[in-house]
Design an enzyme around this catalytic site. Sequence first.
Site, PDB file in Angstrom:
ATOM      1  N   ASP A 155       0.861  -1.185   0.000  1.00 20.11           N
ATOM      2  CA  ASP A 155       0.000   0.000   0.000  1.00 20.11           C
ATOM      3  C   ASP A 155       0.896   1.233   0.000  1.00 20.11           C
ATOM      4  O   ASP A 155       2.090   1.149   0.284  1.00 20.11           O
ATOM      5  CB  ASP A 155      -0.899   0.000   1.259  1.00 20.11           C
ATOM      6  CG  ASP A 155      -1.760   1.248   1.334  1.00 20.11           C
ATOM      7  OD1 ASP A 155      -2.386   1.594   0.314  1.00 20.11           O
ATOM      8  OD2 ASP A 155      -1.790   1.892   2.402  1.00 20.11           O
ATOM      9  N   SER A 156       0.291   2.374  -0.249  1.00 22.00           N
ATOM     10  CA  SER A 156       1.045   3.625  -0.221  1.00 22.00           C
ATOM     11  C   SER A 156       1.518   3.973   1.194  1.00 22.00           C
ATOM     12  O   SER A 156       2.402   4.790   1.358  1.00 22.00           O
ATOM     13  CB  SER A 156       0.166   4.754  -0.745  1.00 22.00           C
ATOM     14  OG  SER A 156      -1.049   4.789  -0.014  1.00 22.00           O
TER      15      SER A 156
ATOM     16  N   CYS B 166      -3.869  -0.973  -2.027  1.00 24.41           N
ATOM     17  CA  CYS B 166      -4.148   0.446  -2.269  1.00 24.41           C
ATOM     18  C   CYS B 166      -5.135   0.617  -3.434  1.00 24.41           C
ATOM     19  O   CYS B 166      -4.898   0.113  -4.540  1.00 24.41           O
ATOM     20  CB  CYS B 166      -2.827   1.134  -2.598  1.00 24.41           C
ATOM     21  SG  CYS B 166      -2.966   2.879  -2.900  1.00 24.41           S
TER      22      CYS B 166
ATOM     23  N   GLU C   5      -5.288   9.665   9.731  1.00 22.30           N
ATOM     24  CA  GLU C   5      -3.886   9.690  10.166  1.00 22.30           C
ATOM     25  C   GLU C   5      -3.684  10.577  11.390  1.00 22.30           C
ATOM     26  O   GLU C   5      -2.760  10.374  12.163  1.00 22.30           O
ATOM     27  CB  GLU C   5      -2.979  10.088   8.999  1.00 22.30           C
ATOM     28  CG  GLU C   5      -3.216   9.157   7.831  1.00 22.30           C
ATOM     29  CD  GLU C   5      -1.984   8.667   7.122  1.00 22.30           C
ATOM     30  OE1 GLU C   5      -1.004   9.400   7.087  1.00 22.30           O
ATOM     31  OE2 GLU C   5      -2.022   7.528   6.596  1.00 22.30           O
TER      32      GLU C   5
ATOM     33  N   CYS D 190     -11.141   3.198  -0.472  1.00 27.02           N
ATOM     34  CA  CYS D 190      -9.840   3.681   0.003  1.00 27.02           C
ATOM     35  C   CYS D 190      -9.487   2.896   1.266  1.00 27.02           C
ATOM     36  O   CYS D 190     -10.373   2.593   2.073  1.00 27.02           O
ATOM     37  CB  CYS D 190      -9.911   5.182   0.305  1.00 27.02           C
ATOM     38  SG  CYS D 190      -8.416   5.836   1.065  1.00 27.02           S
TER      39      CYS D 190
ATOM     40  N   HIS E 292      -8.181   3.717   3.976  1.00 33.87           N
ATOM     41  CA  HIS E 292      -8.405   4.353   5.279  1.00 33.87           C
ATOM     42  C   HIS E 292      -9.875   4.396   5.707  1.00 33.87           C
ATOM     43  O   HIS E 292     -10.174   4.592   6.867  1.00 33.87           O
ATOM     44  CB  HIS E 292      -7.900   5.797   5.260  1.00 33.87           C
ATOM     45  CG  HIS E 292      -6.406   5.918   5.240  1.00 33.87           C
ATOM     46  ND1 HIS E 292      -5.623   5.353   4.264  1.00 33.87           N
ATOM     47  CD2 HIS E 292      -5.556   6.541   6.097  1.00 33.87           C
ATOM     48  CE1 HIS E 292      -4.361   5.641   4.504  1.00 33.87           C
ATOM     49  NE2 HIS E 292      -4.285   6.362   5.609  1.00 33.87           N
TER      50      HIS E 292
HETATM   51  N1  DGL Z   1      -3.898   3.895   0.134  1.00 39.17           N
HETATM   52  C1  DGL Z   1      -4.590   4.958  -0.575  1.00 39.17           C
HETATM   53  C2  DGL Z   1      -5.839   4.362  -1.244  1.00 39.17           C
HETATM   54  O1  DGL Z   1      -6.360   3.342  -0.845  1.00 39.17           O
HETATM   55  C3  DGL Z   1      -4.978   6.070   0.372  1.00 39.17           C
HETATM   56  C4  DGL Z   1      -3.790   6.898   0.859  1.00 39.17           C
HETATM   57  C5  DGL Z   1      -3.052   7.614  -0.258  1.00 39.17           C
HETATM   58  O2  DGL Z   1      -3.572   8.608  -0.822  1.00 39.17           O
HETATM   59  O3  DGL Z   1      -1.972   7.171  -0.599  1.00 39.17           O
HETATM   60  O4  DGL Z   1      -6.307   4.911  -2.207  1.00 39.17           O
END
Ligand code: DGL
Length: 267
Positions: free
Chosen positions: A12-13, A75, A155, A187, A189
Amino acid sequence: MSKNDSPIAIFDSGMGGLTVVKEIHKLIPGKDIIYLGDTARVPYGTKSSDVIKGYAKQITQFLLTFNPQIIVIACHTVSSLALNFLKKNFPQILFIDVVSPSAKKSINITQNYRVAVIGTPATIASGKYQNLIKTLNPKIKIFSQACPLFVPLVEEGLITGDIPYLIAKKYLSGLIDKRIDTLILGCTHYPILKNIIQKVVGEDIKLIDASEVVAIKVKNLFKEKNMIEYRKEKKPLLYFTDITKDHKKIINFFWNDSKMIVRRIIL
Ligand code: DGL
């Protein structure tokens, strides 16, 4: 898929993909998991497609050194913008993305054929969810909304009370007006904000939590291949490209569990 004892790789990011790690670990605790969270470069959701593809390629190269059975793209932004690119560049490995299982689930559960997806600006602008749902069932009316403040809210740990409620209301009111009955949390989060989102949209709108849906898909995949062994619980190995004091707090926030090993890696 490669050998039974090789790990499942997930990336993931940043930290958000831990929602996916948690669900997969819950369903198949005996499997080794390697995770890479690109905390040094998060967020991806506001970056361009070329940059996101470059990051995803670099991460895949790192994960392949563990000889994983599959790579799960936790992600939504990477799944939306770089899945085909990754498949083309790494034909030797099976990628599981988070967009397709959630899109399929939405068409199975909607009763009134009115579905919405929320996500980062990059995910929503890519049109990936919207196009896929339309292809799967052209009768469905699909609505979408980028919710850029949700990631920083999570976050910061601002997941209850007036501030997230009012922000969620601002983003989601337009979708409620469209009389949707199904809402995809597109997403990593957003599952953390599930209670607030449900409160804003009301109990009649069904929420799709991609982390649960993708975990079921991964478990079924291993079941079909007869590759689930009931071995003792493994500790997921989590790599992050940066770890600060704040990150430690956030890791626990996503997954309040000491059953994991955390390391830093410079890509
Ligand atoms: N992991 C990203 C997503 O699911 C969210 C956080 C980001 O913008 O990197 O789209």
